[in-house]
Write a protein that holds these residues in place. Sequence first.
Motif, PDB file in Angstrom:
ATOM      1  N   ALA A  40       3.153   6.541   4.718  1.00  0.00           N
ATOM      2  CA  ALA A  40       2.809   7.620   4.054  1.00  0.00           C
ATOM      3  C   ALA A  40       3.654   8.463   3.447  1.00  0.00           C
ATOM      4  CB  ALA A  40       1.952   8.716   4.957  1.00  0.00           C
ATOM      5  N   ALA A  41       4.820   8.615   4.230  1.00  0.00           N
ATOM      6  CA  ALA A  41       5.911   9.439   3.751  1.00  0.00           C
ATOM      7  C   ALA A  41       6.672   8.666   2.596  1.00  0.00           C
ATOM      8  CB  ALA A  41       6.999   9.750   4.882  1.00  0.00           C
ATOM      9  N   ASP A  42       7.119   7.252   2.697  1.00  0.00           N
ATOM     10  CA  ASP A  42       7.985   6.683   2.000  1.00  0.00           C
ATOM     11  C   ASP A  42       7.423   5.649   1.125  1.00  0.00           C
ATOM     12  OD1 ASP A  42      10.087   8.210   3.207  1.00  0.00           O
ATOM     13  OD2 ASP A  42      10.580   6.615   4.711  1.00  0.00           O
ATOM     14  N   GLY A  43       6.198   5.102   1.239  1.00  0.00           N
ATOM     15  CA  GLY A  43       5.493   4.103   0.629  1.00  0.00           C
ATOM     16  C   GLY A  43       5.944   2.790   1.120  1.00  0.00           C
ATOM     17  N   GLY A  44       4.931   1.910   0.681  1.00  0.00           N
ATOM     18  CA  GLY A  44       5.502   0.700   1.156  1.00  0.00           C
ATOM     19  C   GLY A  44       4.302  -0.011   2.025  1.00  0.00           C
ATOM     20  N   ALA A  45       4.446  -1.201   2.712  1.00  0.00           N
ATOM     21  CA  ALA A  45       3.458  -1.958   3.313  1.00  0.00           C
ATOM     22  C   ALA A  45       4.299  -2.531   4.737  1.00  0.00           C
ATOM     23  CB  ALA A  45       2.828  -3.062   2.504  1.00  0.00           C
TER      24      ALA A  45
ATOM     25  N   ARG B 192       8.921  -2.469  -8.109  1.00  0.00           N
ATOM     26  CA  ARG B 192      10.442  -2.898  -8.155  1.00  0.00           C
ATOM     27  C   ARG B 192      11.258  -1.749  -7.444  1.00  0.00           C
ATOM     28  NH1 ARG B 192      11.798  -7.982 -10.392  1.00  0.00           N
ATOM     29  NH2 ARG B 192      14.027  -7.045 -10.742  1.00  0.00           N
ATOM     30  N   PRO B 193      10.871  -1.063  -6.665  1.00  0.00           N
ATOM     31  CA  PRO B 193      11.910   0.093  -6.197  1.00  0.00           C
ATOM     32  C   PRO B 193      13.377  -0.387  -5.922  1.00  0.00           C
ATOM     33  CG  PRO B 193      10.451  -0.353  -4.357  1.00  0.00           C
ATOM     34  CD  PRO B 193      10.161  -1.163  -5.329  1.00  0.00           C
ATOM     35  N   ALA B 194      14.430   0.468  -6.608  1.00  0.00           N
ATOM     36  CA  ALA B 194      15.738   0.181  -6.408  1.00  0.00           C
ATOM     37  C   ALA B 194      16.464   0.199  -4.963  1.00  0.00           C
ATOM     38  CB  ALA B 194      16.523   0.968  -7.324  1.00  0.00           C
ATOM     39  N   GLU B 195      15.687   0.778  -4.186  1.00  0.00           N
ATOM     40  CA  GLU B 195      16.161   0.803  -2.764  1.00  0.00           C
ATOM     41  C   GLU B 195      14.675   0.625  -1.784  1.00  0.00           C
ATOM     42  OE1 GLU B 195      18.330   3.788   0.480  1.00  0.00           O
ATOM     43  OE2 GLU B 195      17.580   4.661  -1.547  1.00  0.00           O
ATOM     44  N   LEU B 196      14.967  -0.082  -1.005  1.00  0.00           N
ATOM     45  CA  LEU B 196      14.027  -0.779  -0.146  1.00  0.00           C
ATOM     46  C   LEU B 196      14.513  -1.106   1.290  1.00  0.00           C
ATOM     47  CD1 LEU B 196      10.876  -2.179   0.011  1.00  0.00           C
ATOM     48  CD2 LEU B 196      12.337  -4.365  -0.430  1.00  0.00           C
ATOM     49  N   ARG B 197      13.554  -0.795   2.537  1.00  0.00           N
ATOM     50  CA  ARG B 197      13.956  -1.059   3.720  1.00  0.00           C
ATOM     51  C   ARG B 197      13.065  -2.283   4.091  1.00  0.00           C
ATOM     52  NH1 ARG B 197      17.358   2.343   2.882  1.00  0.00           N
ATOM     53  NH2 ARG B 197      17.201   4.351   3.658  1.00  0.00           N
ATOM     54  N   LEU B 198      13.688  -3.562   4.090  1.00  0.00           N
ATOM     55  CA  LEU B 198      13.293  -4.596   4.793  1.00  0.00           C
ATOM     56  C   LEU B 198      13.392  -4.912   6.348  1.00  0.00           C
ATOM     57  CD1 LEU B 198      11.776  -7.164   4.206  1.00  0.00           C
ATOM     58  CD2 LEU B 198      13.844  -8.465   3.758  1.00  0.00           C
ATOM     59  N   ILE B 199      12.186  -4.587   6.958  1.00  0.00           N
ATOM     60  CA  ILE B 199      12.341  -4.557   8.251  1.00  0.00           C
ATOM     61  C   ILE B 199      11.617  -5.411   9.257  1.00  0.00           C
ATOM     62  CG2 ILE B 199      12.001  -2.845  10.391  1.00  0.00           C
ATOM     63  CD1 ILE B 199      11.945  -0.494   8.400  1.00  0.00           C
TER      64      ILE B 199
ATOM     65  N   THR C 140       9.207   0.938   2.494  1.00  0.00           N
ATOM     66  CA  THR C 140       9.347   0.052   3.515  1.00  0.00           C
ATOM     67  C   THR C 140       8.636  -1.144   3.285  1.00  0.00           C
ATOM     68  OG1 THR C 140       9.729   1.435   5.325  1.00  0.00           O
ATOM     69  CG2 THR C 140       8.753  -0.587   5.889  1.00  0.00           C
ATOM     70  N   ILE C 141       8.925  -2.590   3.363  1.00  0.00           N
ATOM     71  CA  ILE C 141       8.418  -3.643   3.580  1.00  0.00           C
ATOM     72  C   ILE C 141       8.676  -3.988   5.096  1.00  0.00           C
ATOM     73  CG2 ILE C 141       8.000  -5.959   3.091  1.00  0.00           C
ATOM     74  CD1 ILE C 141       8.338  -5.354   0.016  1.00  0.00           C
ATOM     75  N   LEU C 142       7.810  -4.141   6.277  1.00  0.00           N
ATOM     76  CA  LEU C 142       7.779  -4.313   7.363  1.00  0.00           C
ATOM     77  C   LEU C 142       7.091  -5.601   7.769  1.00  0.00           C
ATOM     78  CD1 LEU C 142       8.236  -1.843  10.170  1.00  0.00           C
ATOM     79  CD2 LEU C 142       6.505  -3.558  10.395  1.00  0.00           C
ATOM     80  N   ILE C 143       7.784  -6.384   8.604  1.00  0.00           N
ATOM     81  CA  ILE C 143       7.037  -7.592   9.246  1.00  0.00           C
ATOM     82  C   ILE C 143       7.135  -7.390  10.756  1.00  0.00           C
ATOM     83  CG2 ILE C 143       6.876  -9.880   9.065  1.00  0.00           C
ATOM     84  CD1 ILE C 143       6.685  -8.815   6.601  1.00  0.00           C
ATOM     85  N   ALA C 144       5.942  -7.812  11.612  1.00  0.00           N
ATOM     86  CA  ALA C 144       5.886  -7.808  12.966  1.00  0.00           C
ATOM     87  C   ALA C 144       5.099  -9.024  13.356  1.00  0.00           C
ATOM     88  CB  ALA C 144       5.419  -6.379  13.629  1.00  0.00           C
ATOM     89  N   ASN C 145       5.775  -9.809  13.701  1.00  0.00           N
ATOM     90  CA  ASN C 145       5.000 -11.302  14.173  1.00  0.00           C
ATOM     91  C   ASN C 145       4.975 -11.461  15.697  1.00  0.00           C
ATOM     92  OD1 ASN C 145       3.596 -14.061  13.753  1.00  0.00           O
ATOM     93  ND2 ASN C 145       5.505 -14.663  14.731  1.00  0.00           N
ATOM     94  N   GLU C 146       3.717 -11.416  16.154  1.00  0.00           N
ATOM     95  CA  GLU C 146       3.711 -11.523  17.860  1.00  0.00           C
ATOM     96  C   GLU C 146       4.543 -10.351  18.504  1.00  0.00           C
ATOM     97  OE1 GLU C 146       2.987 -14.860  19.721  1.00  0.00           O
ATOM     98  OE2 GLU C 146       2.943 -16.310  17.892  1.00  0.00           O
TER      99      GLU C 146
END
Length: 350
Positions: free
Chosen positions: A222-227, A74-81, A146-152
């Motif tokens: 690798a630098a910031d963590g996430g998926a 539950r990081p207090a700051e997150l990039r949702l991309i 980061t949590i990043l989504i790329a659909n098609e």
Amino acid sequence: MSLRDRLSALIAAGGPISVAQYMTACLHDPDFGYYAMRPAIGETGDFITAPMVSQMFGELIGVWAAASWELMGRPAELRLIELGPGDGTLMGDILKTVRHAEGFLEAADVWLVETSPPLRALQADGLGERVRWAASLAEVPGGAPTILIANELLDCLPARQFVRTAIGWSEQVVGLDADGELAFGLTSTPAGALLPDAQPGQVFEQSAPQAALGAQLGARIAADGGAALLIDYGRAEPGFGDTLQALRRHEKVDPLDRPGEADLTVHADFPAVMAAARAEGVDAAILTQADFLARMGIGARAEALVRASPGRTGRIGRQLTRLIAADEMGELFKVCAIHSPGWTPPAFED
């Protein structure tokens, strides 16, 4: 002047162009490119994506994002991309879902990476001021998980095509025939090209932009963590095949017919994307779309929707079939997770 005229003049002056160059021009030429000028998504357009098939798709991606955030501590700051967010339907469904995860929206800084002015306008209409835009992933600030989504998205990244002939490899290119019309042909393969063993007639596609995106995602995570979650049609194992296709009004058309007026795609090369990401020090895994959605609970979600709206039972059943059936999107579409080491995103547990 049309894009056909522009390409014909370019080829006449400098010789044939690669399939990758042709794709780039057809999709992104600032004056005539498909995404620059006339993207047509949806039932009345040229193609439809999973978020438009059913709300269930976007909801489960939202559940995946919220659960991943929980597993990340539950990081207090997150990039949702989201990369290539289309008309904004997917991000809209994600945001509606993650509001039920306490603290997620307060932590999330939401970014859409989009280069198409018409699509940015659609996204703004649907999502309002909750999101920000960037023209490339590099423009999105780092320094937070980061949590990043790329659909098609991967299928729109251009690929070169190589054909194994009886005497060796040649590159398939776009040139002009005797009548001055656009036509496919073969030219010598550049020295140093790394190509696999193959039988005569086999086609090997190689997308440097797809691999570069895998490396970029790997380095960022690798630098910031996430998926990152990449969903697309394509192969899970290395292979051969000519997958270039053009879609206009949901029908396959000749890729050389009316350049810039149809969506051009190739299959996602997930093995190359995953290898490039892993080289940056992160982990990667892949499932079929059917397996991913099943593990995320699409069956239970469909049952809940039917209970809430019995009159929509048939429609919900058809939507479920479209998303997970082996002869629809279920097997051809893959879901790839790229993530920082030390944890496993939802649905990808052994």
